[in-house]
Design an enzyme around this catalytic site. Structure first.
Site, mmCIF file in Angstrom:
data_model
loop_
_atom_site.group_PDB
_atom_site.id
_atom_site.type_symbol
_atom_site.label_atom_id
_atom_site.label_comp_id
_atom_site.label_asym_id
_atom_site.label_seq_id
_atom_site.Cartn_x
_atom_site.Cartn_y
_atom_site.Cartn_z
ATOM 1 C CG HIS A 109 -1.913 -1.145 1.202
ATOM 2 N ND1 HIS A 109 -3.262 -0.953 1.071
ATOM 3 C CD2 HIS A 109 -1.742 -2.486 1.270
ATOM 4 C CE1 HIS A 109 -3.881 -2.122 1.079
ATOM 5 N NE2 HIS A 109 -2.980 -3.068 1.206
ATOM 6 C CG ASP B 111 -5.239 1.842 1.450
ATOM 7 O OD1 ASP B 111 -6.078 1.077 0.948
ATOM 8 O OD2 ASP B 111 -4.036 1.559 1.560
HETATM 9 C C1 UDX Z 1 -0.283 -6.681 -0.271
HETATM 10 C C2 UDX Z 1 -1.216 -7.482 -1.198
HETATM 11 O O1 UDX Z 1 -0.741 -8.736 -1.415
HETATM 12 C C3 UDX Z 1 -1.439 -6.774 -2.496
HETATM 13 O O2 UDX Z 1 -2.126 -7.554 -3.407
HETATM 14 C C4 UDX Z 1 -2.172 -5.534 -2.158
HETATM 15 O O3 UDX Z 1 -2.656 -4.911 -3.274
HETATM 16 C C5 UDX Z 1 -1.191 -4.709 -1.375
HETATM 17 O O4 UDX Z 1 -0.820 -5.372 -0.180
HETATM 18 P P1 UDX Z 1 2.303 -7.451 -0.566
HETATM 19 O O5 UDX Z 1 1.949 -8.767 -0.042
HETATM 20 O O6 UDX Z 1 3.375 -6.731 0.093
HETATM 21 O O7 UDX Z 1 1.038 -6.489 -0.689
HETATM 22 O O8 UDX Z 1 2.690 -7.715 -2.105
HETATM 23 P P2 UDX Z 1 2.802 -6.790 -3.355
HETATM 24 O O9 UDX Z 1 1.536 -6.076 -3.648
HETATM 25 O O10 UDX Z 1 3.317 -7.638 -4.427
HETATM 26 O O11 UDX Z 1 3.872 -5.699 -2.947
HETATM 27 C C6 UDX Z 1 5.180 -6.007 -2.576
HETATM 28 C C7 UDX Z 1 6.103 -4.894 -3.020
HETATM 29 O O12 UDX Z 1 7.356 -5.103 -2.411
HETATM 30 C C8 UDX Z 1 6.327 -4.862 -4.526
HETATM 31 O O13 UDX Z 1 6.261 -3.547 -4.994
HETATM 32 C C9 UDX Z 1 7.734 -5.408 -4.689
HETATM 33 O O14 UDX Z 1 8.470 -4.825 -5.738
HETATM 34 C C10 UDX Z 1 8.386 -5.073 -3.386
HETATM 35 N N1 UDX Z 1 9.424 -6.062 -3.067
HETATM 36 C C11 UDX Z 1 9.088 -7.342 -2.737
HETATM 37 C C12 UDX Z 1 10.738 -5.664 -3.111
HETATM 38 O O15 UDX Z 1 11.047 -4.515 -3.440
HETATM 39 N N2 UDX Z 1 11.693 -6.587 -2.803
HETATM 40 C C13 UDX Z 1 11.415 -7.851 -2.445
HETATM 41 O O16 UDX Z 1 12.347 -8.612 -2.162
HETATM 42 C C14 UDX Z 1 10.051 -8.252 -2.413
#
Ligand code: UDX
Length: 487
Positions: A24, A128
């Protein structure tokens, strides 16, 4: 005291207020930067806890100092100081903020703490969507226009809108394991492919009065009260479902995704390519994996990351490890320190696994994900199907294997495999043989077929954020609308 003399028109000031979670904060900070680039004054409101982490791991303070009128402000999340907010405990943050943050937010707006001398008043709020009604109540009371930013996909928002119908028609609750492949009939447009299995984990309850299910159903309905919605998606990916949402409940929607690609395109244009993609990480990024990737053959590596919230058992971790090693492909694996639940966590096995895998695998605690996905050595992504990760993979043209964990991710993975055909779905299974087969299918057996659709989707995503593209134009409209409502 009555004010006399000419009224000074202050610049517009937008308050951006995300849930305290990586996915988020990341996407809403990208939006904040896009608005700041257009000269709009922005106040970015983070919880104290998340803001401390952001300052610890990024240079956001320096990066945003160059934007006139940009302010970071903080607000409590209502949890005890020593509460374990990380990993799967993010739902505690959602409940707490929905219950406790409203009066604090109101007070901050009324007292002028969220403005500056040049732009003292918040003239627009972008909150949000997971906050449901409380930010809308405050905005309505104070007469400030409000837009909700839904951080998930349009398809997820659409299906969440029908949760009350699913409950009323008896399609929920799901009646045990044998019921998982039943098709859901109450979400228009998805009758032929959306199964019980594809609904979020919080639908797998025996009783539909489950607090999380009720909260999500309720906050989704509240989004109808906002003046508009912002969706991090693009029209070529989800245009028809966006139109359905518009006709059912939210006539004004700005589809401005993939936001990271739109921001990168704008930064490249403004700085002639001298600016790096911005990192909004709440973890310590380990850049050494890029050096490792540099030594790998093109498209030979599968990148493995389960995002910021997923937790798994040690047993699951070992199944993934055996599957990856047996696939004989190179892999780069993000093992967050809090990825494994239980005694010792990931730390207890990570060093051992890294040693045993040295030949073919590389492990880090957190990776520069956008950079990794854009690296020529990466040929596949084993992901938890978070929406940001999904969009980042789409833009990079990298096919996915999906192992969803939580919330919207189950629906995302169904769309990736069944609708967009840009990956494979292995939800609900964690077995070394399946992991091995999935990696081999994605990287070898079915590579050509999946690559075709991935490349085409990447092309459409890039088109949408370049000058004249749908997301590019929608952002211009949003900026114009924000400027027009200046007080
Ligand atoms: C959660 C939900 O899963 C997502 O669908 C919702 O819309 C927002 O909250 P999260 O589980 O953190 O998010 O996953 P994701 O939405 O994929 O976001 C993770 C972020 O962290 C991505 O932008 C990714 O680039 C970043 N990341 C992840 C890194 O920079 N490095 C890493 O090693 C892993």
């Amino acid at each position: 005291m009555e004010h006399r003399g000419p009224q000074v028109a202050h610049p517009a000031r937008v308050l951006i207020f995300p849930l305290a979670a990586q996915g988020h904060v990341n996407s809403m900070l990208k939006l904040a930067e896009l608005l700041a680039l257009a000269g709009i004054h922005v106040t970015f409101l983070n919880t104290n806890h998340i803001h401390d982490r952001l300052l610890r791991y990024t240079d956001v303070r320096a990066r945003f100092a160059k934007y006139p009128g940009f302010l970071f402000r903080t607000i409590p999340d209502g949890l005890e100081e020593d509460h374990p907010r990380a990993g799967g405990r993010v739902t505690d943050v959602i409940f707490s903020m929905n219950e406790k943050t409203k009066p604090v937010l109101r007070e901050m707006l009324v007292s002028g703490q969220l403005g500056s001398v040049e732009s003292p008043l918040v003239t627009y709020i972008i909150s949000d969507g997971i906050f449901g009604g409380f930010t809308i109540d405050v905005a309505e009371e104070l007469g400030v226009p409000i837009i909700q930013f839904r951080t998930g996909s349009a398809s997820v928002f659409w299906s969440f809108l029908f949760f009350p119908d699913l409950i009323e028609s008896g399609e929920l609750p799901i009646r045990g394991k044998e019921d998982m492949d039943r098709l859901i009939k109450s979400v228009p447009g998805m009758e032929s492919f959306l199964r019980c299995r594809d609904l979020p984990g919080f639908c797998r309850v025996s009783d539909t009065s489950d607090p999380l299910l009720q909260l999500i159903a309720q906050v989704t309905q509240q989004s109808r009260r906002a003046q508009a919605l912002i969706l991090n998606t693009f029209d070529d990916l989800e245009g028809p479902v966006v139109s359905s949402i518009q006709s059912k409940c939210c006539p004004k929607i700005y589809t401005i995704g993939p936001l990271h690609a739109l921001l990168n395109a704008k930064l490249t244009k403004n700085t002639n390519g001298s600016e790096d993609p911005s990192s909004n990480s709440l973890f310590d990024v380990d850049q050494s994996c890029i050096t490792w990737l540099n030594s790998q053959a093109p498209k030979s590596v599968i990148y493995v990351s389960f995002g910021s919230i997923t937790v798994m058992t040690k047993h699951d971790l070992m199944e993934f490890w055996h599957g990856l090693v047996n696939s004989k492909k190179g892999f780069l694996w993000v093992i967050r320190p809090d990825l494994v639940e239980g005694e010792g966590g990931a730390g207890s096995v990570q060093a051992e696994l890294a040693e045993a895998t040295r030949e073919r695998g590389y492990m880090v605690g957190w990776a520069p994900q956008e950079e990794v996905l854009a690296h020529p050595a990466v040929g596949g992504f084993l992901t938890h199907s978070g929406w940001n990760s999904t969009l980042e993979s789409i833009v990079a043209g990298v096919p996915m294997i999906c192992w969803p964990y939580f919330a919207d991710q189950n629906i995302n993975s169904r769309f990736v495999s069944e609708v967009w055909k840009i990956g494979l779905d292995m939800k609900d299974v964690c077995d070394r043989k399946v992991v091995e087969k999935m990696v081999s299918d994605l990287m070898v057996e079915r590579r050509e077929e999946i690559e075709k659709s991935t490349a085409e989707m990447a092309r459409l995503a890039k088109k949408s954020v370049n000058e004249g593209g749908s997301s590019y134009c929608n952002l211009e409209c949003l900026i114009e609308d924000i400027r027009l409502t200046r007080k």
